[in-house]
Write a protein that holds these residues in place. Structure first.
Motif, mmCIF file in Angstrom:
data_model
loop_
_atom_site.group_PDB
_atom_site.id
_atom_site.type_symbol
_atom_site.label_atom_id
_atom_site.label_comp_id
_atom_site.label_asym_id
_atom_site.label_seq_id
_atom_site.Cartn_x
_atom_site.Cartn_y
_atom_site.Cartn_z
ATOM 1 N N ALA A 82 0.836 -1.205 0.000
ATOM 2 C CA ALA A 82 0.000 0.000 0.000
ATOM 3 C C ALA A 82 0.868 1.250 0.000
ATOM 4 O O ALA A 82 2.006 1.225 0.471
ATOM 5 C CB ALA A 82 -0.918 0.000 1.219
ATOM 6 N N VAL A 83 0.322 2.307 -0.562
ATOM 7 C CA VAL A 83 0.936 3.624 -0.479
ATOM 8 C C VAL A 83 -0.079 4.550 0.171
ATOM 9 O O VAL A 83 -1.221 4.632 -0.284
ATOM 10 C CB VAL A 83 1.314 4.167 -1.873
ATOM 11 N N VAL A 84 0.330 5.231 1.249
ATOM 12 C CA VAL A 84 -0.558 6.220 1.860
ATOM 13 C C VAL A 84 0.103 7.596 1.738
ATOM 14 O O VAL A 84 1.323 7.734 1.797
ATOM 15 C CB VAL A 84 -0.872 5.901 3.342
ATOM 16 N N ALA A 85 -0.711 8.600 1.539
ATOM 17 C CA ALA A 85 -0.216 9.973 1.410
ATOM 18 C C ALA A 85 -1.264 10.915 1.987
ATOM 19 O O ALA A 85 -2.352 10.503 2.374
ATOM 20 C CB ALA A 85 0.063 10.300 -0.055
ATOM 21 N N GLY A 86 -0.889 12.184 2.030
ATOM 22 C CA GLY A 86 -1.866 13.186 2.447
ATOM 23 C C GLY A 86 -2.315 13.055 3.889
ATOM 24 O O GLY A 86 -3.442 13.408 4.231
ATOM 25 N N ILE A 87 -1.454 12.548 4.775
ATOM 26 C CA ILE A 87 -1.793 12.565 6.213
ATOM 27 C C ILE A 87 -1.810 14.014 6.683
ATOM 28 O O ILE A 87 -2.615 14.412 7.512
ATOM 29 C CB ILE A 87 -0.763 11.747 7.018
ATOM 30 N N HIS A 88 -0.883 14.793 6.130
ATOM 31 C CA HIS A 88 -0.865 16.234 6.379
ATOM 32 C C HIS A 88 -1.417 16.925 5.129
ATOM 33 O O HIS A 88 -0.927 16.700 4.025
ATOM 34 C CB HIS A 88 0.558 16.712 6.676
ATOM 35 N N GLY A 89 -2.413 17.773 5.329
ATOM 36 C CA GLY A 89 -3.140 18.339 4.197
ATOM 37 C C GLY A 89 -2.325 19.286 3.329
ATOM 38 O O GLY A 89 -2.756 19.628 2.219
ATOM 39 N N ASP A 90 -1.142 19.696 3.797
ATOM 40 C CA ASP A 90 -0.318 20.604 2.988
ATOM 41 C C ASP A 90 0.815 19.868 2.285
ATOM 42 O O ASP A 90 1.694 20.498 1.709
ATOM 43 C CB ASP A 90 0.233 21.746 3.857
ATOM 44 N N GLU A 91 0.828 18.550 2.344
ATOM 45 C CA GLU A 91 1.905 17.774 1.711
ATOM 46 C C GLU A 91 1.343 17.042 0.502
ATOM 47 O O GLU A 91 0.553 16.120 0.644
ATOM 48 C CB GLU A 91 2.497 16.795 2.726
ATOM 49 N N LEU A 92 1.765 17.477 -0.672
ATOM 50 C CA LEU A 92 1.108 17.029 -1.898
ATOM 51 C C LEU A 92 1.944 16.074 -2.740
ATOM 52 O O LEU A 92 1.420 15.466 -3.679
ATOM 53 C CB LEU A 92 0.728 18.264 -2.729
ATOM 54 N N GLU A 93 3.238 15.943 -2.450
ATOM 55 C CA GLU A 93 4.103 15.118 -3.296
ATOM 56 C C GLU A 93 3.549 13.691 -3.431
ATOM 57 O O GLU A 93 3.555 13.113 -4.519
ATOM 58 C CB GLU A 93 5.535 15.063 -2.725
ATOM 59 N N GLY A 94 3.094 13.146 -2.306
ATOM 60 C CA GLY A 94 2.604 11.758 -2.315
ATOM 61 C C GLY A 94 1.340 11.581 -3.135
ATOM 62 O O GLY A 94 1.065 10.489 -3.655
ATOM 63 N N LEU A 95 0.551 12.643 -3.266
ATOM 64 C CA LEU A 95 -0.660 12.558 -4.086
ATOM 65 C C LEU A 95 -0.284 12.330 -5.540
ATOM 66 O O LEU A 95 -0.914 11.548 -6.261
ATOM 67 C CB LEU A 95 -1.489 13.846 -3.959
ATOM 68 N N TYR A 96 0.787 13.026 -5.953
ATOM 69 C CA TYR A 96 1.229 12.867 -7.339
ATOM 70 C C TYR A 96 1.855 11.489 -7.553
ATOM 71 O O TYR A 96 1.660 10.862 -8.603
ATOM 72 C CB TYR A 96 2.221 13.981 -7.709
ATOM 73 N N VAL A 97 2.574 10.990 -6.548
ATOM 74 C CA VAL A 97 3.116 9.626 -6.640
ATOM 75 C C VAL A 97 1.964 8.640 -6.841
ATOM 76 O O VAL A 97 2.037 7.736 -7.684
ATOM 77 C CB VAL A 97 3.934 9.271 -5.375
ATOM 78 N N CYS A 98 0.877 8.819 -6.097
ATOM 79 C CA CYS A 98 -0.278 7.925 -6.243
ATOM 80 C C CYS A 98 -0.836 8.006 -7.662
ATOM 81 O O CYS A 98 -1.186 6.988 -8.271
ATOM 82 C CB CYS A 98 -1.361 8.268 -5.220
ATOM 83 N N HIS A 99 -0.929 9.216 -8.183
ATOM 84 C CA HIS A 99 -1.425 9.362 -9.561
ATOM 85 C C HIS A 99 -0.537 8.604 -10.541
ATOM 86 O O HIS A 99 -1.017 7.876 -11.418
ATOM 87 C CB HIS A 99 -1.483 10.840 -9.950
ATOM 88 N N ARG A 100 0.772 8.776 -10.380
ATOM 89 C CA ARG A 100 1.700 8.127 -11.315
ATOM 90 C C ARG A 100 1.638 6.606 -11.191
ATOM 91 O O ARG A 100 1.704 5.892 -12.204
ATOM 92 C CB ARG A 100 3.120 8.639 -11.062
ATOM 93 N N LEU A 101 1.524 6.111 -9.977
ATOM 94 C CA LEU A 101 1.408 4.668 -9.784
ATOM 95 C C LEU A 101 0.106 4.154 -10.378
ATOM 96 O O LEU A 101 0.071 3.094 -11.025
ATOM 97 C CB LEU A 101 1.495 4.328 -8.291
ATOM 98 N N ALA A 102 -0.980 4.911 -10.192
ATOM 99 C CA ALA A 102 -2.277 4.498 -10.754
ATOM 100 C C ALA A 102 -2.181 4.443 -12.278
ATOM 101 O O ALA A 102 -2.658 3.491 -12.915
ATOM 102 C CB ALA A 102 -3.371 5.461 -10.306
ATOM 103 N N ALA A 103 -1.526 5.464 -12.864
ATOM 104 C CA ALA A 103 -1.402 5.485 -14.324
ATOM 105 C C ALA A 103 -0.581 4.285 -14.803
ATOM 106 O O ALA A 103 -0.933 3.629 -15.790
ATOM 107 C CB ALA A 103 -0.742 6.796 -14.763
ATOM 108 N N TRP A 104 0.513 3.983 -14.074
ATOM 109 C CA TRP A 104 1.379 2.853 -14.458
ATOM 110 C C TRP A 104 0.610 1.536 -14.358
ATOM 111 O O TRP A 104 0.665 0.689 -15.255
ATOM 112 C CB TRP A 104 2.613 2.844 -13.546
ATOM 113 N N LEU A 105 -0.140 1.388 -13.277
ATOM 114 C CA LEU A 105 -0.871 0.132 -13.053
ATOM 115 C C LEU A 105 -2.032 -0.005 -14.050
ATOM 116 O O LEU A 105 -2.326 -1.104 -14.531
ATOM 117 C CB LEU A 105 -1.385 0.070 -11.607
ATOM 118 N N GLU A 106 -2.695 1.098 -14.371
ATOM 119 C CA GLU A 106 -3.778 1.032 -15.355
ATOM 120 C C GLU A 106 -3.223 0.608 -16.716
ATOM 121 O O GLU A 106 -3.834 -0.208 -17.421
ATOM 122 C CB GLU A 106 -4.482 2.396 -15.454
ATOM 123 N N GLU A 107 -2.076 1.166 -17.075
ATOM 124 C CA GLU A 107 -1.444 0.788 -18.340
ATOM 125 C C GLU A 107 -1.051 -0.699 -18.320
ATOM 126 O O GLU A 107 -1.249 -1.414 -19.307
ATOM 127 C CB GLU A 107 -0.205 1.683 -18.558
#
Lengths: 330, 322
Positions: free
Chosen positions: B35-60
């Motif tokens: 699992a990947v968790v992100a956004g525990i702190h609402g001002d930290e956004l890097e992990g949100l983009y990592v999730c997007h990239r992983l989702a895109a990779w896995l969908e492909e």
């Protein structure tokens, strides 16, 4: 005369600032009592009462209170988070740090670590140490002494305030970064007092707290010649497993007409939860157990899972949930 | 491969709305769950983009080579959705750090209900990555932070993460309320990744971390062993409480750095100045106390006395030892 400061610091664009305190009584001896409030900048009952108490003690020390005598040294810090008080912020406003999560602090560290360190250095030598809080903006606490895993001496001394309740609570991981915990590293006795609600000054709670502090000064022999009122005698001691947190399983608008500090029977109505859109009554909140209403929610907007009230019980109840809750409001 | 979007918790808000905790689940075979968790702190956004990239990779992957996914991947991009939606680090209204509310309680307040639901959802994972993005003040090089108590299990995993620093820190009681401690103490390995800066996204760091994540997942058997992946491009330096030096501001003012982030510095080198907008003179010079690598650099210019401006990892070469 300019009061002493426990810390002086530069500010980015304003003039230098300092955290001032009162040092009353003979400076030759170690302080007998240290009182601290305003670690959270929005908790104003303690700030007000400590400033008034300092005024009173200065009068005693100057011989302006006939028959009274100050026999020991007292340190009073009405407000630690001075920038927070002036900008109405609970935390240290610049970086949103909760100063009461920075203890024991560090004199070469972050700004709030330096503040914590300086407050601790000043207050730790006192035999009795008291940290005064006023919950938060959402919740009102009856004036009470809180003890966290105390020793027998603290259990016994806590009654000297004459407040209506002394409540023992369990420590949790978060509490280890508070001043109350940092004080425990040394000798002496430490107390946390909760009184009222953040954001406002509540005259009735402030009067009660003022009398409690004067009673404590008198009963510990710091001030002599004080005539104590009889009305504050009835105090109750609640050990672990005698705090029942009433958690709402409903969201909506919560209203209550109850005052803190009253005794409840099981089944007594505490308040109502309304649907904030339809206006209909969703739920009538009733006391599930008899006891003393030590705190109640004043914020009407209610989330599922919010704390509505705390009831101090005579019969033992599980304190499993409560252990998780006391990082709030302190 | 099957892809599900579901919610692990639904809570009612005071006025009409609900709060849901969403996740995306990629089911492959019976292999391990990660699992990947992100956004525990609402001002930290890097992990949100990592999730997007992983989702895109896995969908492909699902479209082209679905058999490669042998296990199960769960993405939790926003554990503090109210904070992200309202630009607040802490849990709005409750004014509490969600990462000091673990392991939570099913019958507690909203933050504790969130953390309890997260703990339940992550049970049984072979690896959880908890991605942080510092705060708005400091920029961090991609790094993994590990409590010394968990070092034996976690350091070998962290070495494969394609990050620049592994920072071993001492055990602090207050950190027992974090997701990483709560998971590790229950036998679920959890690596804390720190990278970038709050309220910003650094795509190059995401690329770097992606390589590491996919390689570790392959090593764990989540991805097929014959899957070709990019080679590691970064080898971590090891930091601990003995070789990390903190540079705290001697005076308040504006911090103007003169060096780039993640560069080698030498003892006595000027790294920046603290100046006052009221006058032309320099208030304080910031110099490196040691030879080392600048791995944390202040991004937000205004400093108070004590504000952290930089962290330097001392590098002890043979020459400097002599």
């Amino acid at each position: 005369m300019k009061p002493p400061a426990l810390l002086r610091m530069t500010a980015p664009l304003r003039e230098d600032f300092e955290i001032a305190y009162h040092d009353i009584g003979s400076a030759a001896a170690a302080p007998s009592l240290a009182l601290v409030a305003g670690i959270h900048g929005d908790e104003l009952n303690g700030v007000f009462v400590l400033s008034r108490l300092a005024h009173f003690l200065r009068g005693v020390a100057a011989g302006q209170q006939p028959g009274h005598q100050l026999c020991a040294r007292v340190i009073i810090v009405p407000a630690v988070n001075i920038l927070g008080v002036n900008t109405r912020s609970r935390r240290w406003p610049f970086d949103s740090t909760d100063i009461n999560r920075m203890f024991p602090g560090y004199n070469a560290g972050e700004t709030t670590q330096r503040i914590a360190h300086a407050v601790l250095e000043l207050t730790r030598p006192a035999h009795y140490r008291v940290d005064i809080h006023s919950s938060n903006l959402d919740f009102e606490e009856m004036p009470q002494v809180r003890l966290y895993e105390p020793n027998d001496g603290e259990r016994s001394t806590a009654r000297l305030f004459g407040l209506p309740a002394v409540i023992e609570r369990r420590m949790n991981a978060i509490f280890t970064s508070t001043i109350g915990h940092a004080w425990r590293a040394g000798d002496g006795q430490s107390f946390v007092i909760q009184a009222g609600q953040a954001g406002i000054v509540q005259p009735a709670h402030c009067d009660r707290l003022f009398r409690a502090l004067v009673a404590f000064l008198s009963r510990t022999g710091v001030v002599t010649g004080v005539a104590l009122s009889d009305e504050d005698e009835e105090g109750h001691y609640f050990g672990l497993q005698h705090t029942f947190p009433l958690i709402s399983e409903h969201a909506g608008l919560f209203v209550s007409r109850l005052d803190v500090g009253r005794w409840l029977q099981a089944g007594d109505v505490i308040g109502q939860v309304y649907d904030g859109f339809e206006g209909e009554l969703r739920h009538e909140v009733k006391a599930p157990i008899a006891g003393l209403l030590s705190g109640i929610r004043r914020q009407p907007l209610l989330f599922e899972g919010d704390l509505i009230a705390r009831i101090q019980t005579r019969q033992a109840v599980s304190d499993d949930i409560d252990t998780h809750l006391h990082s709030q409001g302190q | 491969m099957q892809i599900d979007h579901d919610s692990i918790l639904t809570l009612e808000l005071p006025y009409r709305e609900q709060l849901q905790l969403h996740r995306t689940v990629f089911h492959g075979g019976d292999g391990p769950k990660v699992a990947v968790v992100a956004g525990i702190h609402g001002d930290e956004l890097e992990g949100l983009y990592v999730c997007h990239r992983l989702a895109a990779w896995l969908e492909e992957l699902g479209r082209t080579r679905p058999h490669i996914l042998r296990g199960r991947v769960e993405l939790y991009p926003a554990l503090n959705p109210l904070g992200i939606d309202t630009l607040q680090r802490f849990v709005p209204v409750f004014d509490t750090d969600l990462n000091r509310n673990f392991p939570g309680h099913r019958e507690g307040l909203l933050p504790q209900r969130i953390t309890e639901a997260v703990m339940r959802a992550l049970a049984g994972a072979a690896l959880v990555l908890d991605i942080h993005a510092s705060n708005v003040f400091l920029r961090e090089i991609p790094q993994v932070r590990i409590n010394q108590a968990s070092a034996a299990t976690l350091v070998p995993l962290a070495r494969q993460m394609n990050i620049d620093v592994i920072w071993l820190h001492g055990a602090l009681t207050v950190l027992e309320a974090t997701i990483a401690h709560s998971l590790n103490s229950r036998g679920v390995p959890c690596l804390v990744v720190e990278m970038g800066v709050g309220m910003r996204i650094t795509p190059a760091f995401t690329d770097q971390l992606m390589t590491g994540i996919l390689r570790v997942w392959r090593a764990l058997g989540v991805l097929a062993p014959d899957l070709a992946l990019d080679e590691l491009t970064h080898e971590p330096l090891l930091a601990d409480d003995n070789n990390v030096h903190y540079l705290n501001a001697e005076t308040s003012g504006l911090f103007i750095p003169e060096v780039e982030h993640w560069t080698s510095v030498h003892r006595g080198q000027r790294l920046g100045r603290i100046v006052s907008p009221h006058e032309g003179s320099v208030q304080s010079e910031v110099r490196s106390p040691v030879d080392g690598v600048l791995f944390t650099l202040r991004e937000y210019p205004v400093v108070y006395e004590g504000s952290l401006m930089a962290r330097i990892m001392e590098v002890r070469t043979e020459e400097s030892v002599q």
